[in-house]
Each structure stands twice: as structure tokens, then as C-alpha cells.
Design a protein around this motif. Structure first.
Motif, mmCIF file in Angstrom:
data_model
loop_
_atom_site.group_PDB
_atom_site.id
_atom_site.type_symbol
_atom_site.label_atom_id
_atom_site.label_comp_id
_atom_site.label_asym_id
_atom_site.label_seq_id
_atom_site.Cartn_x
_atom_site.Cartn_y
_atom_site.Cartn_z
ATOM 1 N N GLN A 37 0.815 -1.203 0.000
ATOM 2 C CA GLN A 37 0.000 0.000 0.000
ATOM 3 C C GLN A 37 0.856 1.263 0.000
ATOM 4 O OE1 GLN A 37 -3.145 -0.051 2.910
ATOM 5 N NE2 GLN A 37 -3.622 -2.187 2.510
ATOM 6 N N VAL A 38 0.360 2.250 -0.728
ATOM 7 C CA VAL A 38 0.990 3.568 -0.760
ATOM 8 C C VAL A 38 0.595 4.288 0.523
ATOM 9 C CG1 VAL A 38 1.141 5.746 -2.022
ATOM 10 C CG2 VAL A 38 0.853 3.590 -3.277
ATOM 11 N N GLU A 39 1.581 4.788 1.246
ATOM 12 C CA GLU A 39 1.315 5.476 2.507
ATOM 13 C C GLU A 39 1.002 6.944 2.265
ATOM 14 O OE1 GLU A 39 4.732 4.664 4.968
ATOM 15 O OE2 GLU A 39 4.236 2.543 5.122
ATOM 16 N N ALA A 40 0.350 7.584 3.223
ATOM 17 C CA ALA A 40 0.007 9.001 3.126
ATOM 18 C C ALA A 40 1.269 9.820 2.868
ATOM 19 C CB ALA A 40 -0.672 9.470 4.410
ATOM 20 N N GLY A 41 1.197 10.711 1.877
ATOM 21 C CA GLY A 41 2.324 11.577 1.570
ATOM 22 C C GLY A 41 3.353 10.979 0.625
ATOM 23 N N GLU A 42 3.191 9.719 0.250
ATOM 24 C CA GLU A 42 4.132 9.059 -0.658
ATOM 25 C C GLU A 42 3.635 9.139 -2.085
ATOM 26 O OE1 GLU A 42 6.507 5.129 0.853
ATOM 27 O OE2 GLU A 42 4.356 4.922 0.656
ATOM 28 N N ASN A 43 4.564 9.238 -3.039
ATOM 29 C CA ASN A 43 4.137 9.070 -4.417
ATOM 30 C C ASN A 43 4.277 7.588 -4.778
ATOM 31 O OD1 ASN A 43 6.684 8.495 -5.833
ATOM 32 N ND2 ASN A 43 7.208 10.653 -5.485
ATOM 33 N N LEU A 44 3.726 7.205 -5.924
ATOM 34 C CA LEU A 44 3.685 5.788 -6.298
ATOM 35 C C LEU A 44 5.081 5.180 -6.425
ATOM 36 C CD1 LEU A 44 0.873 5.990 -8.996
ATOM 37 C CD2 LEU A 44 0.643 5.248 -6.617
ATOM 38 N N MET A 45 6.015 5.920 -7.029
ATOM 39 C CA MET A 45 7.379 5.392 -7.223
ATOM 40 C C MET A 45 8.093 5.191 -5.894
ATOM 41 S SD MET A 45 7.511 5.244 -10.500
ATOM 42 C CE MET A 45 5.806 5.388 -10.948
ATOM 43 N N GLU A 46 7.985 6.195 -5.014
ATOM 44 C CA GLU A 46 8.608 6.076 -3.688
ATOM 45 C C GLU A 46 8.043 4.874 -2.936
ATOM 46 O OE1 GLU A 46 9.283 10.837 -2.722
ATOM 47 O OE2 GLU A 46 7.472 9.835 -2.026
ATOM 48 N N ALA A 47 6.738 4.706 -3.010
ATOM 49 C CA ALA A 47 6.093 3.599 -2.302
ATOM 50 C C ALA A 47 6.594 2.261 -2.829
ATOM 51 C CB ALA A 47 4.577 3.688 -2.438
ATOM 52 N N LEU A 48 6.684 2.130 -4.140
ATOM 53 C CA LEU A 48 7.104 0.860 -4.723
ATOM 54 C C LEU A 48 8.562 0.552 -4.381
ATOM 55 C CD1 LEU A 48 6.499 -1.633 -6.332
ATOM 56 C CD2 LEU A 48 6.930 -0.319 -8.424
ATOM 57 N N ILE A 49 9.440 1.525 -4.539
ATOM 58 C CA ILE A 49 10.852 1.317 -4.203
ATOM 59 C C ILE A 49 10.989 0.928 -2.732
ATOM 60 C CG2 ILE A 49 13.060 2.532 -3.938
ATOM 61 C CD1 ILE A 49 12.202 4.097 -6.554
ATOM 62 N N ARG A 50 10.246 1.609 -1.844
ATOM 63 C CA ARG A 50 10.282 1.299 -0.407
ATOM 64 C C ARG A 50 9.784 -0.116 -0.136
ATOM 65 N NH1 ARG A 50 6.306 0.869 2.754
ATOM 66 N NH2 ARG A 50 4.878 2.156 1.531
ATOM 67 N N GLU A 51 8.633 -0.459 -0.710
ATOM 68 C CA GLU A 51 8.056 -1.784 -0.449
ATOM 69 C C GLU A 51 8.994 -2.903 -0.915
ATOM 70 O OE1 GLU A 51 5.489 -3.010 1.134
ATOM 71 O OE2 GLU A 51 4.311 -1.227 1.568
ATOM 72 N N ILE A 52 9.568 -2.748 -2.112
ATOM 73 C CA ILE A 52 10.465 -3.795 -2.619
ATOM 74 C C ILE A 52 11.673 -3.943 -1.700
ATOM 75 C CG2 ILE A 52 12.014 -4.447 -4.509
ATOM 76 C CD1 ILE A 52 9.963 -3.043 -6.421
ATOM 77 N N GLN A 53 12.256 -2.807 -1.290
ATOM 78 C CA GLN A 53 13.430 -2.882 -0.414
ATOM 79 C C GLN A 53 13.056 -3.464 0.943
ATOM 80 O OE1 GLN A 53 15.574 0.786 0.240
ATOM 81 N NE2 GLN A 53 17.263 -0.296 1.227
ATOM 82 N N GLU A 54 11.927 -3.033 1.518
ATOM 83 C CA GLU A 54 11.509 -3.555 2.821
ATOM 84 C C GLU A 54 11.277 -5.065 2.777
ATOM 85 O OE1 GLU A 54 9.070 0.312 4.609
ATOM 86 O OE2 GLU A 54 7.968 -1.511 4.126
ATOM 87 N N GLU A 55 10.610 -5.536 1.731
ATOM 88 C CA GLU A 55 10.208 -6.941 1.673
ATOM 89 C C GLU A 55 11.320 -7.867 1.213
ATOM 90 O OE1 GLU A 55 6.637 -7.208 -0.654
ATOM 91 O OE2 GLU A 55 5.471 -6.066 0.805
ATOM 92 N N SER A 56 12.278 -7.353 0.411
ATOM 93 C CA SER A 56 13.260 -8.248 -0.200
ATOM 94 C C SER A 56 14.720 -7.860 0.007
ATOM 95 C CB SER A 56 13.012 -8.310 -1.714
ATOM 96 O OG SER A 56 13.385 -7.074 -2.316
ATOM 97 N N GLY A 57 14.985 -6.616 0.416
ATOM 98 C CA GLY A 57 16.352 -6.138 0.538
ATOM 99 C C GLY A 57 16.932 -5.592 -0.751
ATOM 100 N N ILE A 58 16.184 -5.659 -1.854
ATOM 101 C CA ILE A 58 16.695 -5.261 -3.162
ATOM 102 C C ILE A 58 16.328 -3.803 -3.468
ATOM 103 C CG2 ILE A 58 16.590 -5.740 -5.658
ATOM 104 C CD1 ILE A 58 18.058 -7.903 -3.985
ATOM 105 N N LEU A 59 17.316 -3.035 -3.927
ATOM 106 C CA LEU A 59 17.105 -1.652 -4.367
ATOM 107 C C LEU A 59 16.760 -1.679 -5.851
ATOM 108 C CD1 LEU A 59 20.269 -0.108 -2.707
ATOM 109 C CD2 LEU A 59 17.931 0.065 -1.874
ATOM 110 N N THR A 60 15.800 -0.837 -6.265
ATOM 111 C CA THR A 60 15.327 -0.900 -7.646
ATOM 112 C C THR A 60 15.126 0.480 -8.258
ATOM 113 O OG1 THR A 60 13.046 -0.997 -6.864
ATOM 114 C CG2 THR A 60 14.103 -3.098 -7.367
ATOM 115 N N VAL A 61 14.987 0.461 -9.580
ATOM 116 C CA VAL A 61 14.530 1.603 -10.374
ATOM 117 C C VAL A 61 13.230 1.154 -11.042
ATOM 118 C CG1 VAL A 61 15.014 2.992 -12.421
ATOM 119 C CG2 VAL A 61 16.845 2.470 -10.821
ATOM 120 N N VAL A 62 12.239 2.028 -11.044
ATOM 121 C CA VAL A 62 10.956 1.734 -11.679
ATOM 122 C C VAL A 62 11.045 2.136 -13.143
ATOM 123 C CG1 VAL A 62 8.481 2.197 -11.640
ATOM 124 C CG2 VAL A 62 9.773 2.112 -9.484
ATOM 125 N N ASP A 63 10.759 1.187 -14.053
ATOM 126 C CA ASP A 63 10.916 1.438 -15.491
ATOM 127 C C ASP A 63 9.619 1.647 -16.254
ATOM 128 O OD1 ASP A 63 13.691 1.402 -15.621
ATOM 129 O OD2 ASP A 63 13.790 -0.742 -16.028
#
Length: 160
Positions: A37-63
Motif C-alpha cells: 500500500q501507498v502510505e500518506a504523503g508518498e508518491n507511487l514510485m517512492e512507495a514501490l521502491i520502499r516496499e520492494i526494499q523492505e520486503e526483499s532487501g533489493i534496491l530498484t529503479v521503476v521502469d
């Protein structure tokens, strides 16, 4: 009449240079691609990058945006009490740029899986359908409306 409240969520299909897809095993739902879920005050890209890193440890770029989904069933919101009418999910293709496989308070395992083996591991009909949309991506975004309870039912599916 009150204005509806929607849950907005993002999902990331992360593919590495070996053609492997990042999957995480949740404590309640089996193997999935990471997101949340996207948290209050987050944009979609920030939320996705955060969720992936939190859940898997992997840093990403959204393409690339590849899918938009509406789960039109009634669900409980953040407080666990309020009914939320629709969950809107946006799926993206992402690229790993660093980090190392890890787990979290939501995931018991994280793993790079050959893209041809992913469907053997995902049991959720909704997640399987969204991964199949990734496999069939032809440059047009998949749009689907469905409900997951009491069973997975698709009411609309098209490319936009």
C-alpha cells in the motif's frame, strides 16, 4: 453521501539481467512479487521502491507501468474496522540496482526465480493473473477489474 475511500497499492515485477524474477514469500499469502500500500504523503514510485526494499532487501529503479487493477470487493482499511470499497493496484516493471536478498516482518523468504518457473510458485489467482499480464505485455497497459472474495472473479479485462 460520503466520498469513497480507496486503498492504493503498487506491485513491482523485478527482473534481473539473468531473466530471473524477484519473489517474496509472505507469512499469510505464499509467494508473490513484492509491493504494498501507498502510505500518506508518498508518491507511487517512492512507495514501490520502499516496499520492494523492505520486503526483499533489493534496491530498484521503476521502469514501466504495465498493469492497472481494481479489486472491487469490500475490504477493511488501515484501521481494520472501516470498510474500503475498492483497492486500486498499479503494477510496474522494475530493475534491480543494488542491495542483497533479505527478509522482513512481512516476508519469510526472498528469492530470484527463473521467469518460466514463477507461475509454478504463485498460488494466488489474482497475483498469477497479474504476472501473466507481465508475460503478455505488448506495450499496452493491462486493465482488469476483479473481486477476490469469496472467489476470484474477473468482471472486465482489456488493454488500454
Amino acid at each position: 453521501m460520503s466520498m469513497p475511500t480507496h486503498i492504493v497499492a503498487v506491485g513491482g515485477i523485478v527482473e534481473n539481467e539473468l531473466g530471473e524474477i524477484l519473489l517474496v514469500k509472505t507469512f499469510k499469502g505464499g509467494w508473490v512479487f513484492p509491493g504494498g500500500q501507498v502510505e500518506a504523503g508518498e508518491n507511487l514510485m517512492e512507495a514501490l521502491i520502499r516496499e520492494i526494499q523492505e520486503e526483499s532487501g533489493i534496491l530498484t529503479v521503476v521502469d514501466q507501468l504495465i498493469g492497472v487493477y481494481s479489486n472491487t470487493g469490500m475490504y477493511k482499511g488501515h484501521d481494520g474496522v472501516t470498510d474500503v470499497p475498492t483497492k486500486v493496484m498499479l503494477d510496474y516493471v522494475c530493475r534491480p540496482i543494488g542491495g542483497a536478498l533479505a527478509t522482513s516482518d512481512e516476508t519469510s523468504e526472498s528469492y530470484w526465480v527463473n521467469r518460466d518457473k514463477v507461475l509454478e510458485m504463485i498460488t494466488s489467482p489474482a497475483i498469477r493473473t497479474r504476472y501473466e499480464a507481465y508475460l503478455a505485455f505488448d506495450g499496452k497497459v493491462a486493465y482488469m477489474a476483479y473481486e477476490t472474495k469469496p472467489e476470484f472473479t474477473v468482471s472486465l479485462s482489456r488493454k488500454i
